[in-house]
Design an enzyme around this catalytic site. Structure first.
Site, mmCIF file in Angstrom:
data_model
loop_
_atom_site.group_PDB
_atom_site.id
_atom_site.type_symbol
_atom_site.label_atom_id
_atom_site.label_comp_id
_atom_site.label_asym_id
_atom_site.label_seq_id
_atom_site.Cartn_x
_atom_site.Cartn_y
_atom_site.Cartn_z
ATOM 1 N N CYS A 81 -1.075 0.317 -29.351
ATOM 2 C CA CYS A 81 -2.468 0.380 -28.894
ATOM 3 C C CYS A 81 -3.373 -0.421 -29.835
ATOM 4 O O CYS A 81 -3.290 -1.641 -29.873
ATOM 5 C CB CYS A 81 -2.915 1.836 -28.747
ATOM 6 S SG CYS A 81 -4.405 2.037 -27.732
ATOM 7 N N HIS A 176 1.224 4.211 -25.315
ATOM 8 C CA HIS A 176 1.575 5.128 -26.401
ATOM 9 C C HIS A 176 2.990 5.680 -26.200
ATOM 10 O O HIS A 176 3.182 6.656 -25.471
ATOM 11 C CB HIS A 176 0.570 6.281 -26.470
ATOM 12 C CG HIS A 176 -0.756 5.888 -27.023
ATOM 13 N ND1 HIS A 176 -1.038 5.903 -28.374
ATOM 14 C CD2 HIS A 176 -1.882 5.437 -26.411
ATOM 15 C CE1 HIS A 176 -2.276 5.503 -28.576
ATOM 16 N NE2 HIS A 176 -2.806 5.202 -27.403
ATOM 17 N N GLU A 178 4.634 7.357 -28.279
ATOM 18 C CA GLU A 178 4.814 8.586 -29.055
ATOM 19 C C GLU A 178 4.509 9.850 -28.269
ATOM 20 O O GLU A 178 4.937 10.945 -28.665
ATOM 21 C CB GLU A 178 3.959 8.542 -30.333
ATOM 22 C CG GLU A 178 2.460 8.618 -30.122
ATOM 23 C CD GLU A 178 1.789 7.271 -29.908
ATOM 24 O OE1 GLU A 178 0.601 7.151 -30.244
ATOM 25 O OE2 GLU A 178 2.453 6.340 -29.385
ATOM 26 N N SER A 230 -0.824 36.097 -41.679
ATOM 27 C CA SER A 230 -1.295 36.646 -40.410
ATOM 28 C C SER A 230 -0.167 37.289 -39.620
ATOM 29 O O SER A 230 -0.416 38.075 -38.710
ATOM 30 C CB SER A 230 -1.931 35.537 -39.563
ATOM 31 O OG SER A 230 -0.942 34.622 -39.125
ATOM 32 N N GLY A 231 1.069 36.931 -39.933
ATOM 33 C CA GLY A 231 2.206 37.387 -39.146
ATOM 34 C C GLY A 231 2.606 36.390 -38.088
ATOM 35 O O GLY A 231 3.623 36.556 -37.418
ATOM 36 N N GLY A 232 1.805 35.321 -37.930
ATOM 37 C CA GLY A 232 2.155 34.264 -37.004
ATOM 38 C C GLY A 232 3.238 33.368 -37.572
ATOM 39 O O GLY A 232 3.644 33.503 -38.730
ATOM 40 N N VAL A 233 3.693 32.430 -36.765
ATOM 41 C CA VAL A 233 4.798 31.565 -37.169
ATOM 42 C C VAL A 233 4.443 30.744 -38.398
ATOM 43 O O VAL A 233 5.213 30.670 -39.362
ATOM 44 C CB VAL A 233 5.198 30.624 -36.006
ATOM 45 C CG1 VAL A 233 6.313 29.679 -36.439
ATOM 46 C CG2 VAL A 233 5.632 31.426 -34.791
ATOM 47 N N ASP A 234 3.269 30.128 -38.389
ATOM 48 C CA ASP A 234 2.924 29.184 -39.447
ATOM 49 C C ASP A 234 2.817 29.850 -40.813
ATOM 50 O O ASP A 234 3.420 29.390 -41.786
ATOM 51 C CB ASP A 234 1.612 28.472 -39.105
ATOM 52 C CG ASP A 234 1.675 27.759 -37.772
ATOM 53 O OD1 ASP A 234 2.784 27.384 -37.353
ATOM 54 O OD2 ASP A 234 0.620 27.586 -37.140
ATOM 55 N N SER A 236 3.998 32.709 -41.689
ATOM 56 C CA SER A 236 5.279 33.328 -42.037
ATOM 57 C C SER A 236 6.241 32.309 -42.641
ATOM 58 O O SER A 236 6.899 32.573 -43.657
ATOM 59 C CB SER A 236 5.916 33.970 -40.800
ATOM 60 O OG SER A 236 5.113 35.004 -40.285
#
Length: 526
Positions: A81, A176, A178, A230-234, A236
């Site tokens: 691009c 693009h 990607e 927080s207990g979220g994936v990230d 954790s």
């Protein structure tokens, strides 16, 4: 010596997707700003260079240009691009404003038998020419080729949709590759890094774990670190990675802000405190968060308030840890790029995130963000490599501001309580409902949640009239969270969820389903 690709970032919203695709090809790559020095590029010694897209026009004054040394290294270069446009302009071609802009799906014809596109196609036309379905996002176009280049792709709107100088191994495409919308994009990028640049498939997640652990140890030293869990994936995965690197130097702070999912506080303390042996401090700050959010309707203001409160809580807890010098966060790249927090600072702002926006100048802790350049699927892969439970790693993402961005307008405790129950029912039914192959609809979707709408609608229950609130259900399918399709859930599943919410959550009498894609909508409503 490790083979590696250098990606120069000109500020596109999609730039990090390029890095993700290269990593998927098991090739190491790094993303750096377009204005790195010639000395840096030569020391980096890339096997190839990719020039990203960007929001500028090359014919305007003081717009970004690739370092000239990129074209003097003798290695392959791929422009995407804006990267194609600056390559053309810098090497003697012409770029002009396009009379007809292209945004979205387009069909192009591959031509010229280039090394980049040979044999790559979605279909062919009656004349036998290869056709590609691609994603365009440009308002300018190359109108004259630099010397030594030939056209390798075109369509009626963009006659020069791709170009190549085969002798110097310079290639460029206006579309693009990607993004997932370009069906053969991964094949094109694999062709570039493997066949044209000659890179082997030597990079993998276990290697990344080793590198990341060593980097954290070198950066942190003997300091203590606190992490907002927080207990979220990230968060954790960030906690597991940092704990792998520095052990008990890490203390996790779990903040109950009153905006969590049903029973989340208990689950987090059980999983991390008891099962994983991580030091976790539980702070109930729900009254403070909800009090500060009272009367606030603007989504950006809510995010800033939530971010500020998180930081203040962390500072208070850090004061109790005399060696704490670092605040760790589970920031991942989509958080960064949607806040225009990429290294170039060029990407257009869409929304701020509490991890990357709202941090005050008075913050006395240094930031540690070990996942900052990873996409969600890479974070999950990292979690598995670290030995985290599958159910935890593949839990749907939950935003840092929690239900605060899933309650439109003002946040009230009453709204949060209603939304918590509705969301729990939705997720419960997604988990328990299986498709013909036995896979749950929770696993088939990438993210699903309920949204509270602060409007009332008329309904009828029994012989009585009701006038209660509305909840929207949102479920999407995506691989990278930069683009997403709404999930085509079965009608009977949606009907069951709606029926349960209306009957079990007193105060809600209408349920709607969101069928917006990203773009144009974002995944979260605020």
């Amino acid at each position: 010596m490790q083979q590696k690709i250098l990606i120069l970032d000109f500020g596109s919203q999609y730039t990090q997707l390029i890095a993700r695709r290269i990593r998927e090809a098991n090739v190491y790559c790094e993303l750096h700003s377009w204005d790195v020095s010639d000395a840096f590029i030569r020391e980096f010694n890339p096997a190839g260079v990719i020039l990203s897209g960007g929001p500028n026009s090359v014919y305007e004054d003081e717009t970004p240009r690739a370092p000239q040394s990129v074209f003097e290294l003798g290695v392959p270069v791929l422009g995407i691009c804006y990267g194609m446009q600056t390559m053309a302009a810098q090497l003697g071609g012409s770029v002009e404003n396009a009379a007809k802009r292209e945004f979205g799906y387009a069909e192009i014809r591959a031509q010229g038998h280039s090394a980049l596109l040979k044999g790559i196609q979605d279909k062919s036309n009656a004349e036998g020419h290869g056709l590609l379905d691609v994603w365009m996002s440009h308002g300018d176009k190359v109108t004259a080729l630099p010397e030594g280049f030939k056209i390798i792709a075109s369509n009626s709107a963009t006659p020069i949709a791709g170009m190549a100088d085969e002798n110097r191994r310079f290639y460029a495409v206006q579309f693009h590759p990607e993004v997932t919308h370009t069906k053969q994009g991964k094949a094109l990028l694999n062709r570039f890094v493997h066949d044209i640049c000659g890179c082997d498939q030597s990079w993998n997640m276990p290697d990344y774990v080793e590198t990341a652990v060593q980097r954290i140890r070198e950066e942190v030293g003997c300091d203590e670190v606190i992490l907002g869990l927080s207990g979220g994936v990230d968060s954790s995965v960030a906690a597991a990675l940092i704990h792998r690197a520095i052990g008990d130097q890490l203390t996790c702070v779990f903040v109950d802000n009153g905006l969590l999912r049903l029973n989340e506080a208990e689950q987090v303390m059980e999983t991390f405190g008891k099962n994983l042996g991580v030091k976790v401090i539980h702070v109930d700050a729900s009254a403070k968060f909800l009090g500060d959010l009272s009367g606030v309707n603007d989504p950006e203001a809510k995010r800033k308030i939530i971010g500020r409160e998180f930081v203040e809580v962390f500072q208070q807890e850090a004061a109790k840890l005399p060696q704490a010098k670092w605040l760790a966060q589970g920031t991942i790249y989509p958080d960064v790029i949607e806040s225009a927090g990429a290294k170039t600072k060029k990407a257009h702002t869409i929304k701020s995130h509490h991890n990357v926006g709202g941090l005050p100048d008075t913050l006395k802790l240094k930031l540690l963000e070990p996942l900052r350049e990873l996409f969600k699927d890479e974070v999950r892969e990292l979690g598995i490599a670290l030995g985290l439970p599958h159910d935890m790693v593949y839990r749907h993402p939950f935003p840092g501001p929690g239900l605060g961005v899933r309650i439109l307008g003002e946040v009230k405790r009453e709204y949060a309580d209603l939304l918590r129950q509705a969301d729990h029912i939705f997720i419960e039914e997604l988990r328990s409902t299986k498709d013909a192959d036995g896979k749950s609809w929770y696993d088939k979707t990438s993210q699903a949640f309920a949204v509270f709408l602060p409007v009332k609608s008329v309904g009828v229950m029994g012989d009585g009239r009701t006038y209660d609130y509305v909840v929207a259900l949102r479920a999407v399918v995506t691989t990278d969270f930069m683009t997403a399709h709404w999930a085509e859930l079965p009608y009977d599943l949606l009907g069951k969820v709606s029926n349960r919410i209306i009957n079990e959550v007193r105060g809600i009498n209408r349920v709607v389903y969101d069928i917006s894609g990203k773009p144009p909508a974002t995944i979260e409503w605020e």
